[in-house]
Design an enzyme around this catalytic site. Structure first.
Site, mmCIF file in Angstrom:
data_model
loop_
_atom_site.group_PDB
_atom_site.id
_atom_site.type_symbol
_atom_site.label_atom_id
_atom_site.label_comp_id
_atom_site.label_asym_id
_atom_site.label_seq_id
_atom_site.Cartn_x
_atom_site.Cartn_y
_atom_site.Cartn_z
ATOM 1 C CG ASP A 1 -4.580 8.828 0.659
ATOM 2 O OD1 ASP A 1 -4.538 10.051 0.894
ATOM 3 O OD2 ASP A 1 -5.630 8.254 0.301
ATOM 4 C CB ALA B 1 -14.939 12.900 -4.455
ATOM 5 C CB SER C 1 -19.216 3.325 3.549
ATOM 6 O OG SER C 1 -18.337 2.932 4.578
ATOM 7 C CG ASN D 1 -20.472 8.655 -0.405
ATOM 8 O OD1 ASN D 1 -19.247 8.723 -0.460
ATOM 9 N ND2 ASN D 1 -21.102 7.549 -0.071
ATOM 10 C CB CYS E 1 8.280 2.651 18.474
ATOM 11 S SG CYS E 1 9.089 1.554 19.663
ATOM 12 N NE ARG F 1 -2.868 -1.440 -0.663
ATOM 13 C CZ ARG F 1 -2.627 -2.706 -1.057
ATOM 14 N NH1 ARG F 1 -2.591 -3.677 -0.189
ATOM 15 N NH2 ARG F 1 -2.420 -2.988 -2.316
ATOM 16 C CG ASN G 1 -8.921 8.640 2.845
ATOM 17 O OD1 ASN G 1 -9.741 7.804 3.233
ATOM 18 N ND2 ASN G 1 -9.187 9.519 1.897
ATOM 19 C CG HIS H 1 -8.980 5.684 10.656
ATOM 20 N ND1 HIS H 1 -9.995 5.359 9.780
ATOM 21 C CD2 HIS H 1 -9.575 5.817 11.866
ATOM 22 C CE1 HIS H 1 -11.154 5.305 10.443
ATOM 23 N NE2 HIS H 1 -10.927 5.604 11.699
HETATM 24 P P1 OAD Z 1 -15.451 2.785 2.385
HETATM 25 O O1 OAD Z 1 -14.777 1.949 1.341
HETATM 26 O O2 OAD Z 1 -16.212 2.090 3.446
HETATM 27 O O3 OAD Z 1 -16.458 3.790 1.674
HETATM 28 C C1 OAD Z 1 -16.082 4.545 0.564
HETATM 29 C C2 OAD Z 1 -17.278 5.374 0.125
HETATM 30 O O4 OAD Z 1 -16.850 6.200 -0.930
HETATM 31 C C3 OAD Z 1 -18.465 4.532 -0.387
HETATM 32 O O5 OAD Z 1 -19.672 5.017 0.192
HETATM 33 C C4 OAD Z 1 -18.427 4.773 -1.895
HETATM 34 O O6 OAD Z 1 -19.733 4.791 -2.474
HETATM 35 C C5 OAD Z 1 -17.820 6.154 -1.975
HETATM 36 N N1 OAD Z 1 -17.094 6.413 -3.233
HETATM 37 C C6 OAD Z 1 -16.422 5.547 -4.021
HETATM 38 N N2 OAD Z 1 -15.882 6.183 -5.068
HETATM 39 C C7 OAD Z 1 -16.216 7.502 -4.949
HETATM 40 C C8 OAD Z 1 -15.951 8.678 -5.720
HETATM 41 N N3 OAD Z 1 -15.231 8.650 -6.825
HETATM 42 N N4 OAD Z 1 -16.472 9.847 -5.271
HETATM 43 C C9 OAD Z 1 -17.203 9.909 -4.120
HETATM 44 N N5 OAD Z 1 -17.480 8.837 -3.371
HETATM 45 C C10 OAD Z 1 -16.992 7.647 -3.762
HETATM 46 O O7 OAD Z 1 -14.328 3.737 3.004
HETATM 47 P P2 OAD Z 1 -14.363 4.602 4.336
HETATM 48 O O8 OAD Z 1 -15.738 5.051 4.648
HETATM 49 O O9 OAD Z 1 -13.294 5.612 4.208
HETATM 50 O O10 OAD Z 1 -10.346 2.188 8.715
HETATM 51 O O11 OAD Z 1 -13.904 3.529 5.400
HETATM 52 C C11 OAD Z 1 -13.754 3.928 6.740
HETATM 53 C C12 OAD Z 1 -12.676 3.136 7.414
HETATM 54 O O12 OAD Z 1 -12.887 1.735 7.260
HETATM 55 C C13 OAD Z 1 -11.300 3.300 6.828
HETATM 56 O O13 OAD Z 1 -10.632 4.459 7.267
HETATM 57 C C14 OAD Z 1 -10.578 2.093 7.307
HETATM 58 C C15 OAD Z 1 -11.632 1.085 6.972
HETATM 59 O O14 OAD Z 1 -11.558 -0.105 7.574
HETATM 60 C C16 OAD Z 1 -9.209 1.771 9.243
HETATM 61 O O15 OAD Z 1 -8.278 1.380 8.552
HETATM 62 C C17 OAD Z 1 -9.162 1.858 10.726
#
Ligand code: OAD
Length: 244
Positions: free
Chosen positions: A102, A227, A185, A209, A125, A67, A100, A117
Protein backbone atom coordinates in the site's frame (compact mmCIF):
# COMPACT_ATOMS: atom_id res chain seq x y z
CA UNK A 1 14.67 2.64 23.48
CA UNK A 2 16.21 5.90 22.21
CA UNK A 3 19.01 5.10 19.77
CA UNK A 4 22.61 5.74 20.72
CA UNK A 5 25.42 5.91 18.24
CA UNK A 6 27.53 2.75 18.32
CA UNK A 7 29.99 3.81 15.72
CA UNK A 8 31.99 6.35 17.62
CA UNK A 9 31.12 9.34 15.44
CA UNK A 10 29.43 12.50 16.67
CA UNK A 11 26.62 12.10 14.13
CA UNK A 12 23.17 11.17 15.37
CA UNK A 13 22.45 7.46 15.31
CA UNK A 14 21.39 5.70 12.11
CA UNK A 15 18.00 3.98 12.24
CA UNK A 16 16.52 1.31 9.97
CA UNK A 17 12.81 0.54 10.37
CA UNK A 18 11.14 -2.51 8.86
CA UNK A 19 7.34 -2.40 8.62
CA UNK A 20 4.81 -5.10 7.77
CA UNK A 21 1.08 -5.55 7.41
CA UNK A 22 0.45 -4.81 11.11
CA UNK A 23 1.28 -1.13 10.56
CA UNK A 24 -1.65 -0.82 8.10
CA UNK A 25 -4.10 -3.03 10.05
CA UNK A 26 -5.65 -0.05 11.84
CA UNK A 27 -6.27 1.56 8.43
CA UNK A 28 -8.57 -1.37 7.65
CA UNK A 29 -6.17 -3.35 5.44
CA UNK A 30 -6.08 -7.07 6.23
CA UNK A 31 -2.81 -8.62 7.38
CA UNK A 32 -1.58 -11.71 5.50
CA UNK A 33 -1.44 -14.37 8.12
CA UNK A 34 -4.74 -14.01 9.87
CA UNK A 35 -5.77 -17.05 11.92
CA UNK A 36 -7.28 -18.82 8.90
CA UNK A 37 -3.98 -18.65 6.98
CA UNK A 38 -5.65 -17.06 3.99
CA UNK A 39 -5.13 -13.67 2.43
CA UNK A 40 -8.56 -12.12 1.77
CA UNK A 41 -10.07 -15.62 1.32
CA UNK A 42 -7.37 -16.75 -1.11
CA UNK A 43 -4.50 -19.20 -0.76
CA UNK A 44 -1.18 -17.36 -0.95
CA UNK A 45 0.05 -19.87 -3.59
CA UNK A 46 -2.83 -18.89 -5.87
CA UNK A 47 -2.44 -15.11 -5.71
CA UNK A 48 1.16 -14.43 -4.69
CA UNK A 49 3.33 -16.68 -6.85
CA UNK A 50 4.40 -16.54 -10.53
CA UNK A 51 2.97 -20.08 -10.92
CA UNK A 52 -0.43 -18.92 -9.64
CA UNK A 53 -0.37 -16.03 -12.14
CA UNK A 54 0.49 -18.36 -15.06
CA UNK A 55 -2.27 -20.76 -13.99
CA UNK A 56 -5.04 -18.19 -13.65
CA UNK A 57 -4.08 -14.61 -14.60
CA UNK A 58 -7.72 -13.43 -14.52
CA UNK A 59 -8.09 -14.48 -10.87
CA UNK A 60 -4.80 -12.84 -9.88
CA UNK A 61 -5.73 -9.61 -11.68
CA UNK A 62 -9.17 -9.57 -10.04
CA UNK A 63 -7.51 -10.03 -6.68
CA UNK A 64 -4.98 -7.18 -7.06
CA UNK A 65 -7.49 -4.91 -8.83
CA UNK A 66 -9.70 -5.22 -5.73
CA UNK A 67 -6.73 -4.60 -3.40
CA UNK A 68 -5.80 -1.50 -5.44
CA UNK A 69 -9.32 -0.09 -5.01
CA UNK A 70 -9.32 -0.84 -1.25
CA UNK A 71 -5.94 0.78 -0.68
CA UNK A 72 -7.01 3.99 -2.38
CA UNK A 73 -9.99 4.19 0.00
CA UNK A 74 -7.86 3.62 3.12
CA UNK A 75 -6.27 6.41 5.12
CA UNK A 76 -2.90 6.48 6.91
CA UNK A 77 -3.17 5.88 10.66
CA UNK A 78 -1.32 7.22 13.69
CA UNK A 79 1.59 4.80 13.16
CA UNK A 80 2.19 5.98 9.58
CA UNK A 81 1.99 9.60 10.69
CA UNK A 82 4.38 9.08 13.59
CA UNK A 83 6.97 7.44 11.33
CA UNK A 84 6.62 10.36 8.90
CA UNK A 85 7.25 12.75 11.80
CA UNK A 86 10.37 10.80 12.75
CA UNK A 87 11.51 10.89 9.12
CA UNK A 88 11.03 14.68 9.00
CA UNK A 89 12.67 15.43 12.35
CA UNK A 90 15.41 12.82 12.78
CA UNK A 91 18.72 14.42 11.81
CA UNK A 92 20.59 11.14 11.44
CA UNK A 93 20.35 8.50 8.73
CA UNK A 94 16.99 6.84 8.58
CA UNK A 95 15.49 4.30 6.21
CA UNK A 96 11.97 2.89 6.39
CA UNK A 97 11.83 -0.42 4.54
CA UNK A 98 8.26 -1.58 4.10
CA UNK A 99 7.02 -4.98 3.04
CA UNK A 100 3.63 -3.39 2.44
CA UNK A 101 2.37 -2.79 -1.07
CA UNK A 102 0.00 0.00 0.00
CA UNK A 103 1.02 3.67 -0.23
CA UNK A 104 0.01 4.65 3.30
CA UNK A 105 3.54 5.48 4.47
CA UNK A 106 4.01 8.02 1.69
CA UNK A 107 0.50 9.43 2.07
CA UNK A 108 1.26 9.76 5.79
CA UNK A 109 4.26 11.89 4.76
CA UNK A 110 7.28 9.53 4.87
CA UNK A 111 10.05 10.25 2.35
CA UNK A 112 13.02 8.04 3.24
CA UNK A 113 11.11 4.92 2.25
CA UNK A 114 11.64 1.76 0.18
CA UNK A 115 8.98 -0.73 -0.90
CA UNK A 116 10.83 -4.05 -0.89
CA UNK A 117 7.80 -6.08 -2.05
CA UNK A 118 6.67 -3.65 -4.75
CA UNK A 119 3.60 -1.42 -4.88
CA UNK A 120 -0.06 -1.92 -5.68
CA UNK A 121 -0.17 1.47 -7.39
CA UNK A 122 2.48 0.40 -9.86
CA UNK A 123 2.41 -1.93 -12.86
CA UNK A 124 5.36 -3.87 -14.22
CA UNK A 125 6.09 -4.82 -17.81
CA UNK A 126 7.32 -8.40 -18.00
CA UNK A 127 8.96 -7.66 -21.37
CA UNK A 128 10.95 -4.44 -20.81
CA UNK A 129 10.93 -4.21 -17.01
CA UNK A 130 9.53 -0.66 -16.93
CA UNK A 131 7.46 0.24 -13.88
CA UNK A 132 4.47 2.55 -14.37
CA UNK A 133 2.38 4.31 -11.76
CA UNK A 134 -1.02 2.63 -12.04
CA UNK A 135 -4.23 3.45 -10.18
CA UNK A 136 -6.84 1.63 -12.32
CA UNK A 137 -7.46 -2.03 -13.11
CA UNK A 138 -5.02 -4.34 -14.89
CA UNK A 139 -7.52 -7.13 -15.53
CA UNK A 140 -8.46 -5.81 -18.98
CA UNK A 141 -4.86 -6.38 -20.12
CA UNK A 142 -3.47 -2.91 -20.94
CA UNK A 143 -0.22 -3.03 -22.94
CA UNK A 144 2.99 -1.53 -21.57
CA UNK A 145 3.00 2.22 -22.42
CA UNK A 146 6.79 2.07 -22.92
CA UNK A 147 7.26 -0.91 -25.26
CA UNK A 148 3.72 -2.17 -26.14
CA UNK A 149 5.19 -5.67 -26.25
CA UNK A 150 3.46 -7.23 -23.27
CA UNK A 151 0.51 -6.88 -20.98
CA UNK A 152 1.29 -5.36 -17.62
CA UNK A 153 1.32 -7.35 -14.38
CA UNK A 154 0.99 -6.17 -10.78
CA UNK A 155 4.30 -4.70 -9.59
CA UNK A 156 4.24 -6.88 -6.51
CA UNK A 157 7.10 -9.19 -5.55
CA UNK A 158 5.69 -12.71 -5.39
CA UNK A 159 7.13 -15.69 -3.56
CA UNK A 160 10.19 -16.94 -5.41
CA UNK A 161 10.96 -13.47 -6.85
CA UNK A 162 13.74 -11.13 -5.75
CA UNK A 163 12.62 -8.20 -3.55
CA UNK A 164 13.54 -4.65 -4.56
CA UNK A 165 16.79 -2.93 -3.77
CA UNK A 166 18.34 -5.51 -1.48
CA UNK A 167 21.87 -4.12 -1.84
CA UNK A 168 20.80 -0.74 -0.54
CA UNK A 169 18.85 -2.31 2.32
CA UNK A 170 21.78 -4.49 3.42
CA UNK A 171 24.15 -1.52 3.28
CA UNK A 172 21.80 0.41 5.60
CA UNK A 173 21.46 -2.59 7.95
CA UNK A 174 25.21 -2.94 8.20
CA UNK A 175 25.62 0.72 9.14
CA UNK A 176 22.66 1.19 11.47
CA UNK A 177 22.77 1.72 15.23
CA UNK A 178 19.14 0.80 15.83
CA UNK A 179 16.90 -1.62 13.95
CA UNK A 180 13.16 -1.46 14.64
CA UNK A 181 10.66 -4.00 13.33
CA UNK A 182 6.99 -2.96 13.35
CA UNK A 183 3.90 -5.07 12.65
CA UNK A 184 5.50 -8.01 10.89
CA UNK A 185 5.23 -11.72 11.69
CA UNK A 186 8.87 -12.42 10.80
CA UNK A 187 7.73 -15.35 8.66
CA UNK A 188 8.96 -14.24 5.24
CA UNK A 189 12.62 -14.01 4.19
CA UNK A 190 14.71 -12.06 3.41
CA UNK A 191 12.95 -9.47 5.63
CA UNK A 192 12.79 -11.93 8.53
CA UNK A 193 16.61 -12.09 8.45
CA UNK A 194 17.15 -8.33 8.81
CA UNK A 195 17.22 -8.42 12.61
CA UNK A 196 20.09 -10.93 12.61
CA UNK A 197 21.98 -8.86 10.02
CA UNK A 198 21.57 -5.67 12.09
CA UNK A 199 22.63 -7.44 15.31
CA UNK A 200 25.71 -8.84 13.62
CA UNK A 201 26.67 -5.25 12.79
CA UNK A 202 26.32 -4.21 16.43
CA UNK A 203 22.91 -2.52 16.25
CA UNK A 204 20.38 -2.51 19.07
CA UNK A 205 17.10 -4.12 18.05
CA UNK A 206 13.52 -3.29 19.00
CA UNK A 207 10.28 -4.98 18.00
CA UNK A 208 6.83 -3.33 18.13
CA UNK A 209 4.08 -5.84 17.37
CA UNK A 210 0.67 -7.00 18.49
CA UNK A 211 2.04 -10.38 19.54
CA UNK A 212 5.42 -12.09 19.75
CA UNK A 213 6.69 -12.86 16.26
CA UNK A 214 8.73 -15.82 15.04
CA UNK A 215 11.92 -13.80 15.52
CA UNK A 216 11.11 -12.17 18.89
CA UNK A 217 14.01 -13.90 20.67
CA UNK A 218 16.47 -12.00 18.46
CA UNK A 219 15.33 -8.57 19.65
CA UNK A 220 16.88 -6.74 22.60
CA UNK A 221 13.40 -5.49 23.45
CA UNK A 222 9.86 -6.37 22.36
CA UNK A 223 6.86 -4.14 23.08
CA UNK A 224 3.47 -5.69 22.51
CA UNK A 225 0.41 -3.68 21.48
CA UNK A 226 -1.21 -1.88 18.57
CA UNK A 227 1.05 -0.01 16.18
CA UNK A 228 -1.27 3.04 16.37
CA UNK A 229 -0.34 3.38 20.05
CA UNK A 230 3.17 1.94 20.30
CA UNK A 231 4.71 3.76 17.36
CA UNK A 232 3.73 7.35 18.29
CA UNK A 233 4.93 6.71 21.87
CA UNK A 234 8.28 5.33 20.66
CA UNK A 235 8.78 8.22 18.21
CA UNK A 236 8.06 10.71 20.98
CA UNK A 237 10.67 8.95 23.13
CA UNK A 238 13.30 9.04 20.38
CA UNK A 239 12.76 12.69 19.42
CA UNK A 240 12.46 13.75 23.06
CA UNK A 241 15.79 12.10 23.88
CA UNK A 242 17.43 13.88 20.95
CA UNK A 243 16.23 17.28 22.18
CA UNK A 244 17.11 16.61 25.79
P1 OAD B 1 1.75 -10.84 8.49
O1 OAD B 1 0.27 -10.86 8.25
O2 OAD B 1 2.50 -12.10 8.33
O3 OAD B 1 2.03 -10.32 9.97
C1 OAD B 1 1.40 -9.18 10.48
C2 OAD B 1 1.87 -8.98 11.91
O4 OAD B 1 1.31 -7.78 12.37
C3 OAD B 1 1.44 -10.10 12.87
O5 OAD B 1 2.55 -10.49 13.67
C4 OAD B 1 0.35 -9.43 13.70
O6 OAD B 1 0.33 -9.90 15.05
C5 OAD B 1 0.78 -7.99 13.67
N1 OAD B 1 -0.34 -7.03 13.84
C6 OAD B 1 -1.63 -7.16 13.46
N2 OAD B 1 -2.32 -6.05 13.77
C7 OAD B 1 -1.45 -5.19 14.36
C8 OAD B 1 -1.56 -3.87 14.91
N3 OAD B 1 -2.69 -3.20 14.91
N4 OAD B 1 -0.44 -3.32 15.44
C9 OAD B 1 0.76 -3.99 15.44
N5 OAD B 1 0.90 -5.22 14.94
C10 OAD B 1 -0.17 -5.82 14.40
O7 OAD B 1 2.35 -9.69 7.55
P2 OAD B 1 3.85 -9.41 7.14
O8 OAD B 1 4.79 -9.83 8.21
O9 OAD B 1 3.90 -8.01 6.66
O10 OAD B 1 4.77 -10.66 0.92
O11 OAD B 1 4.01 -10.37 5.90
C11 OAD B 1 5.22 -10.37 5.19
C12 OAD B 1 5.00 -10.67 3.74
O12 OAD B 1 4.24 -11.87 3.57
C13 OAD B 1 4.15 -9.67 3.00
O13 OAD B 1 4.86 -8.53 2.59
C14 OAD B 1 3.68 -10.43 1.81
C15 OAD B 1 3.26 -11.67 2.53
O14 OAD B 1 3.12 -12.78 1.80
C16 OAD B 1 4.60 -10.58 -0.39
O15 OAD B 1 3.54 -10.22 -0.88
C17 OAD B 1 5.81 -10.94 -1.18
Amino acid sequence: MPPSNNHGARDPAAIVILTGAGVSAESGIDTFRAADGLWEQHRIEDVATPEGFRRDPALVHRFYDARRVAVQRAEPNAAHRALARLDAEWRGDLLIVTQNVDDLHERGGAKRLLHMHGELLSALCAACGERHRWTGPLGDGPACPACSRAALRPDVVWFGEMPYPMERIYRALQRCDLFVSIGTSGAVYPAAGFVAEARASGARTLELNLEESEGSALFDETRLGRAGELVPAWVEEVLGAEEG
